[in-house]
Design an enzyme around this catalytic site. Structure first.
Site, mmCIF file in Angstrom:
data_model
loop_
_atom_site.group_PDB
_atom_site.id
_atom_site.type_symbol
_atom_site.label_atom_id
_atom_site.label_comp_id
_atom_site.label_asym_id
_atom_site.label_seq_id
_atom_site.Cartn_x
_atom_site.Cartn_y
_atom_site.Cartn_z
ATOM 1 N N GLU A 67 -4.323 4.023 -7.767
ATOM 2 C CA GLU A 67 -3.479 2.962 -7.222
ATOM 3 C C GLU A 67 -3.531 1.744 -8.146
ATOM 4 O OE1 GLU A 67 -4.620 1.109 -3.442
ATOM 5 O OE2 GLU A 67 -2.500 1.142 -2.893
ATOM 6 N N CYS A 111 0.812 -1.225 0.000
ATOM 7 C CA CYS A 111 0.000 0.000 0.000
ATOM 8 C C CYS A 111 0.840 1.268 0.000
ATOM 9 C CB CYS A 111 -0.969 -0.030 1.168
ATOM 10 S SG CYS A 111 -0.223 -0.663 2.659
#
Ligand code: ADP
Length: 498
Positions: free
Chosen positions: A401, A300
Site C-alpha cells: 500500500e 484505504c
C-alpha cells in the site's frame, strides 16, 4: 445560489495558531503532562494550532469520564431522546459545514472541492445513525426445551468505546465512530490522528452545544504510540473501533488482549480495479483515475492495482495518464484545485520512496513520479498524479500500500486467471470492474475477495450500505445496520413460565 467563498487560513476561527485543549468530561483541559504538539497546514507549512498532547494519564481520565457517563444519566436516555440528540448534532454540523470542511482542508490537505462535496454524505451518516437509535430490537426465539420456557434477546450498548481514527478524512472518520456509539447508548473516547486533530476537537465543541452530556464524547489528541496505545490496552474500554494501517491494526489487536475487548478494524488495501476491453472507456478513464487520485490516493480502498485487458492496455493507460496530467494540483483552499498535498513529510518520503522503488523494479512512470516543488508547491508536500506502466504482479508497487496518487497499471489477457491474480494480495477492501457485459460483472463481483465491489463506478458509498474488509483489510463493518450491531451486545433471557 452564491458560490461559497474559501476562508483563508488566518481567518479560520479554529485554526488561528492558538492553543487547543482536549475535551474530557465536558471540560476543556490541558494535558496532565502540560505537553503540546503543533498542527501544521501540509500545503503551506503554516502553524494552525498548538494542541494539548494527551497520553496515558489523560486517556485514563477520559475513560473514567466515559464510564461514569455510560452508567449515569446517559443510560436513562430513551432511544427517541438519543435520536433527537443525533438529529440536533447533525443540524449543527450542517450549519457549520463550511467551517468544518475548511478545517479538514487546512489540517490534512484534501481540497475544498472534495471536503465540501462530502456534505450530504456526512449529514446522511449522522441522520442514518439517528434513525437506527429507534430501530434497535432483540428477538423472541422459539426454543425446544421441555416445559414452558420463553426465550428472547435484548440488545445492549457495548459500553465505553475507544475510537482511534486516521488523518485522511477526519470529519467522516469521527462521525463514523460517534454516530453508531450515540445511537446505541455507548460513550466514546475519540483519539484523533496527530496529523489532523482539529476537526475532531471542533466536533467535540459542537456536540456539547447540541446537548451531548459531559463524558459521552471525549476527544483526546495525542500520538499513536502513547495515547492510542493506552486506549487500545485500557482495561475499562469495552470496544476499540479503529481505522488506519494494518500494522497499527495488528498492534491494537495485541493490546486488546488484556481484557479481550471487542475490536473492529478498517485497515488498508491494495484494491484491484479491472478494465475489460468491452467497457465504456469514456466512463472508465475518469473512474479508474479518480479511484486512485482522489484525496491524493490517501484512501484505504483506492483502486491502485489497475488491471487492463491487453488489447486496450496502451490506449487506456495513456488516457488515464492524460487525465491525471490535467488535474489541478495545489493548495486545496483554492476551490479550483482537485489534488491537494500529502498530509506530512512522512507520507511524502513514503510516496517518493515508492517512486524510486517502481523505477528500480523496471516499471515506467508514464506521468508523474517526482515531487512537485515549483513556486509555492515547494512549501508543501505535493506529488503529482502518477501512473506506472509495465507493472508486474510481483513488484512491490503492485503489492504494498503506497497511500499516494500512484496507479500501478498491469496488463491481463486471460479473464479466468485474472481472478486469481486480482485476489493475490493480503488485502481485501475495495475492488472495481468496468465492463458492459453483465454476466462478467456478476461473475467478478462474486469471485473477488473484498468487502466492496464497484461495477462501472468506484467509491460509491452510502450510510445504509456496509463497508469493510476481507483478509488483512480488517474485520467489522462501517455503515449499514451491521455497523450498529458492532456497538451492541446480545443478551439471551430465559423465563420459565410454567
Ligand atoms: P498512518 O500510518 O496512516 O498514519 P496509523 O495506523 O499509524 O496510520 O494511524 C492511525 C491512527 O492510529 C492514528 O490516530 C494514530 O495515532 C494511531 N496509532 C498509531 N500507532 C498506534 C498504536 N500503537 N496504538 C494505537 N493507536 C495507534
Amino acid at each position: 445560489m452564491a458560490q461559497a467563498q474559501p476562508i483563508s487560513f488566518n481567518r479560520h476561527p479554529y485554526a488561528d495558531g492558538s492553543a487547543k485543549k482536549m475535551l474530557i468530561d465536558g471540560q476543556w483541559v490541558n494535558a496532565a503532562s502540560g505537553k503540546t504538539f503543533e498542527s501544521h497546514n501540509p500545503a503551506t507549512g503554516e502553524l494552525l494550532a498548538t494542541v494539548a498532547e494527551g497520553d496515558k494519564a489523560d486517556i485514563d481520565s477520559a475513560v473514567a469520564a466515559a464510564r461514569r457517563a455510560f452508567e449515569g444519566p446517559w443510560s436513562k436516555f430513551t432511544p427517541f431522546e438519543r435520536q433527537n440528540l443525533l438529529l440536533k448534532f447533525a443540524d449543527l454540523i450542517e450549519k457549520h459545514f463550511d467551517e468544518l470542511s475548511t478545517l479538514d482542508t487546512l489540517d490534512m490537505g484534501a481540497p475544498l472541492s472534495r471536503t465540501r462535496a462530502g456534505k450530504l454524505r456526512v449529514l446522511g451518516m449522522l441522520r442514518f445513525y439517528a434513525g437506527q437509535a429507534t430501530s434497535i430490537h432483540g428477538e423472541t426465539i422459539e426454543n425446544s426445551l421441555p416445559g414452558e420456557v420463553f426465550s428472547y434477546t435484548l440488545k445492549e450498548p457495548v459500553g465505553v468505546v475507544g475510537a482511534i481514527i486516521p488523518w485522511n478524512s477526519p470529519l467522516t472518520a469521527s462521525i463514523w465512530k460517534i454516530g453508531p456509539a450515540l445511537a446505541t447508548g455507548c460513550t466514546v473516547v475519540l483519539k484523533p490522528a496527530e496529523e489532523a486533530p482539529l476537526t475532531p476537537l471542533r466536533l467535540g465543541e459542537l456536540a456539547l452545544e447540541a446537548g451531548v452530556p459531559p463524558g459521552v464524547i471525549n476527544v483526546v489528541p495525542g500520538y499513536g504510540e502513547t495515547a492510542g496505545a493506552a486506549l487500545a490496552a485500557h482495561p475499562d474500554v469495552d470496544k476499540v473501533a479503529f481505522t488506519g494501517s494494518h500494522l497499527t491494526g495488528q498492534a491494537i489487536v495485541k493490546a486488546s488482549a488484556g481484557n479481550l475487548k471487542r475490536v473492529s478494524l478498517e485497515l488498508g488495501g491494495k484494491s484491484p480495479d479491472i478494465v475489460f476491453a468491452d467497457a465504456d472507456i469514456d466512463a472508465a478513464v475518469p473512474g479508474a483515475a479518480m479511484a486512485v487520485f482522489a484525496n491524493s490516493g490517501q484512501i484505504c480502498s483506492a483502486g491502485t492495482r489497475l488491471f487492463v485487458e491487453q488489447r486496450i492496455y496502451d490506449e487506456f493507460v495513456g488516457k488515464v495518464a492524460e487525465f491525471g496530467k490535467g488535474l489541478k494540483v495545489g493548495n486545496g483552499i483554492d476551490p479550483e484545485v482537485q489534488i491537494g498535498p500529502l498530509v506530512s513529510q512522512e507520507q511524502l518520503s513514503r510516496v517518493t520512496g515508492y517512486f524510486d522503488v517502481g523505477q528500480k523494479e523496471g516499471a515506467s512512470a508514464v506521468v508523474g513520479g517526482k515531487r512537485l516543488t515549483e513556486g509555492n508547491l515547494g512549501k508543501g508536500y505535493f506529488v503529482p498524479p502518477t501512473v506506472f506502466a509495465n507493472v508486474r504482479d510481483e513488484m512491490r508497487i503492485a503489492q504494498e500500500e503506497i497511500f499516494g496518487p500512484v496507479i500501478s497499471a498491469i496488463s491481463f489477457k486471460d479473464a479466468d486467471e485474472l481472478v486469481k491474480r486480482a485476489n493475490a494480495t493480503n488485502f481485501g477492501l475495495g475492488s472495481g470492474v468496468w465492463t458492459r457485459d453483465v454476466s462478467k460483472a456478476h461473475k467478478f463481483a462474486k469471485a473477488i475477495r473484498a468487502g466492496s465491489v464497484w461495477v462501472n463506478c468506484y467509491q460509491a458509498m452510502d450510510p445504509a450500505v456496509p463497508f469493510g474488509g476481507y483478509k488483512m483489510s480488517g474485520y467489522g463493518r462501517e455503515s449499514g445496520i451491521q455497523h450498529v450491531e458492532e456497538y451492541l451486545n446480545v443478551k439471551a433471557v430465559w423465563i420459565k413460565t410454567a
